[in-house]
Write an enzyme that holds these catalytic residues in place. Structure first.
Site, PDB file in Angstrom:
ATOM      1  N   ASN A 155       0.832  -1.205   0.000  1.00 25.56           N
ATOM      2  CA  ASN A 155       0.000   0.000   0.000  1.00 25.56           C
ATOM      3  C   ASN A 155       0.867   1.255   0.000  1.00 25.56           C
ATOM      4  OD1 ASN A 155      -2.519  -1.326   0.079  1.00 25.56           O
ATOM      5  ND2 ASN A 155      -2.306  -1.683   2.279  1.00 25.56           N
ATOM      6  N   CYS A 177      -5.338  -7.544  -2.982  1.00 25.21           N
ATOM      7  CA  CYS A 177      -5.835  -7.083  -1.687  1.00 25.21           C
ATOM      8  C   CYS A 177      -6.907  -8.036  -1.187  1.00 25.21           C
ATOM      9  CB  CYS A 177      -6.411  -5.670  -1.822  1.00 25.21           C
ATOM     10  SG  CYS A 177      -7.084  -5.010  -0.275  1.00 25.21           S
ATOM     11  N   HIS A 178      -6.909  -8.295   0.121  1.00 25.59           N
ATOM     12  CA  HIS A 178      -7.853  -9.254   0.695  1.00 25.59           C
ATOM     13  C   HIS A 178      -9.084  -8.592   1.315  1.00 25.59           C
ATOM     14  CE1 HIS A 178      -5.161  -8.891   4.515  1.00 25.59           C
ATOM     15  NE2 HIS A 178      -5.984  -7.883   4.417  1.00 25.59           N
TER      16      HIS A 178
END
Length: 465
Positions: A155, A177-178
């Site tokens: 990020n 991304c989770h």
């Protein structure tokens, strides 16, 4: 030979290979996997950390379910990249102590942040530190592994994925991304409410994703062919005022207090815009003015994650890592919620796999600029990353997200072109600074630049003043 017996050979380069978080997660997932036969090269600016993870990797290999992965620490990036099929990037731009300044300084001016790694003043400064490094990584990939598929885990996701494409337009890269997993878990809970055997997991939930990283929404939810949107809407309305989580954490659970939430922001955004928000509340809240959610975060029942806790947690993880590396602790094979192993297998000829991912907009998300980094579903298949046509967001919501997207694109462009005089306008335009007087916003900007000046591009401070 059945598919389950087939092993796909893959050479993975891990940039940030001394990581105490994502690198070890990948090791556990590879140990639990029966698809890949992986060779993993660990590159890190801290060679001692990469060597530690090499030892940890060998411990995971000893207990692997499938073909044991092989791990090797590598001291230079060109060697690590040569011949790679997959490149994974997870690095910390600066140190946690620098991130603490990203949170502490804005707070003095009345701007709290729950995460500070994506948008707002914290996300902006993190990008300033990281983009130059990502431009160099992109150039190195172009020179040494131009055909590799590249997964960015770092990020601010949209900005740094955009920086890789700016450095190497031909790169085959996605941002992973989770956060969308969070709405999929809620949907699985709803689908299982009348099923004591808990038939469905979040992996059984299909959603259509629209937005940008950490500000994602869905306009379709289904499980086993059942449309769950009506049930989800009813569930969100029922819990909007009280909040909900599947299991209430223990009061002494510090990690849960700082990282979890009760979905009140998520449910309120559905009330406002008519679509379920997908990401966690801590991230969602940062895209809106302070007076909407962050200013009353306790009322909205989510925490501000302090950096001192991150530092303590990192020290704890380091102790565990050292114990595994030395043989004093057994590695635990736990399949994480991450999709990376399935994505890699699909790209290298395994079963096609669909998941949310961040790619340049080539028309998959209507209403957004061409080339802007957007998050939608993506089909991972042999040698291809194919964005799935997502459709379009409601107009009022689209306007908010497009504004953020254009600032992210402008930030990448300014740093690529070294147009540092234009940076303050991008910084000032963030909604979290909307209620900050101009004089205070300028002072905050100067203070934040000065606080990590040694990590910023040469000339930025002088030209941005």
């Amino acid at each position: 030979m059945t598919y389950s017996e087939y092993r796909i050979p893959v050479k993975i380069t891990y940039i940030g290979g001394g990581s105490l978080n994502w690198a070890l997660t990948l090791m556990s997932d590879l140990a639990a996997d029966s698809q890949l036969a992986a060779e993993v090269r660990l590159y890190d600016c801290d060679m001692s950390a990469a060597l530690r993870n090499e030892r940890i990797g060998s411990r995971f290999a000893e207990v692997s379910v499938g073909t044991p992965a092989r791990y090797r620490a590598v001291s230079n990036l060109p060697e690590a990249l040569e011949g790679a099929d997959i490149v994974v990037i997870s690095i910390l731009p600066g140190r946690f102590e620098d991130m603490a300044k990203d949170l502490d300084i804005p707070l003095r001016y009345g701007v709290p942040q729950s995460v500070g790694d994506t948008v707002g003043p914290g996300g902006f400064m993190r990008a300033l530190r990281a983009v130059p490094t990502f431009l160099e990584i992109g150039k190195a990939i172009k020179a040494h592994a131009p055909e590799a598929f590249v997964c960015n885990l770092t990020n601010p996701m949209s900005v740094l994925t955009g920086a890789l494409y700016a450095a190497f337009p031909g790169i085959r890269c996605w941002g992973e991304c989770h956060e969308v997993t969070k709405i999929r878990k809620i949907a699985a809970f709803i689908a299982n409410r009348d099923r004591p055997e808990r038939l469905f997991s979040f992996r059984d939930v299909d959603v259509n994703v629209l937005g940008i990283n950490h500000l994602t929404f869905v306009d379709r939810i289904s499980v086993a062919g059942r449309d769950l949107m009506p049930a989800y809407a009813q569930f969100a309305a029922h819990h909007r005022d009280t909040g909900w989580c599947e299991v209430d954490p223990a009061p002494e659970d510090e990690h849960a207090r700082y990282f979890e939430d009760r979905n009140r922001v998520k449910f309120d955004l559905m009330r406002r815009f008519g679509l379920p928000a997908a990401a966690g509340d801590r991230h969602l809240a940062e895209f809106f003015p302070v007076n909407e959610y962050l200013g009353a975060h306790a009322v909205w029942q989510f925490g501000l994650t302090p950096v001192d806790y991150r530092i303590r947690h990192q020290a704890h993880r380091r102790e565990i890592a050292e114990a595994i590396a030395s043989g004093d602790r057994e590695p635990e094979i736990i399949r994480s919620d991450e999709a990376l192993v399935d994505q890699i297998a699909a790209l290298l000829g395994g079963k096609p796999f669909t998941a949310n991912a961040n790619l340049p907009n080539a028309g998959q998300l209507s209403g957004f600029d061409h080339g802007a980094i957007v998050e939608t579903n993506v089909l991972f298949s042999a040698g291809k990353l194919t964005p799935v046509k997502a459709g379009r967001l409601p107009t009022d919501l689209e306007e908010i997200i497009v504004e953020h997207s254009r600032r992210q694109t402008a930030l990448v462009r300014a740093l690529v072109e070294e147009d540092y005089r234009g940076l303050f306008a991008i910084f000032r335009g963030d909604p979290l600074l909307r209620q900050v007087p101009d004089r205070d916003a300028a002072a905050m900007y100067r203070d934040m630049l000065a606080s990590t000046a040694h990590l910023l591009p040469a000339g930025l401070l002088q030209e941005a003043a």
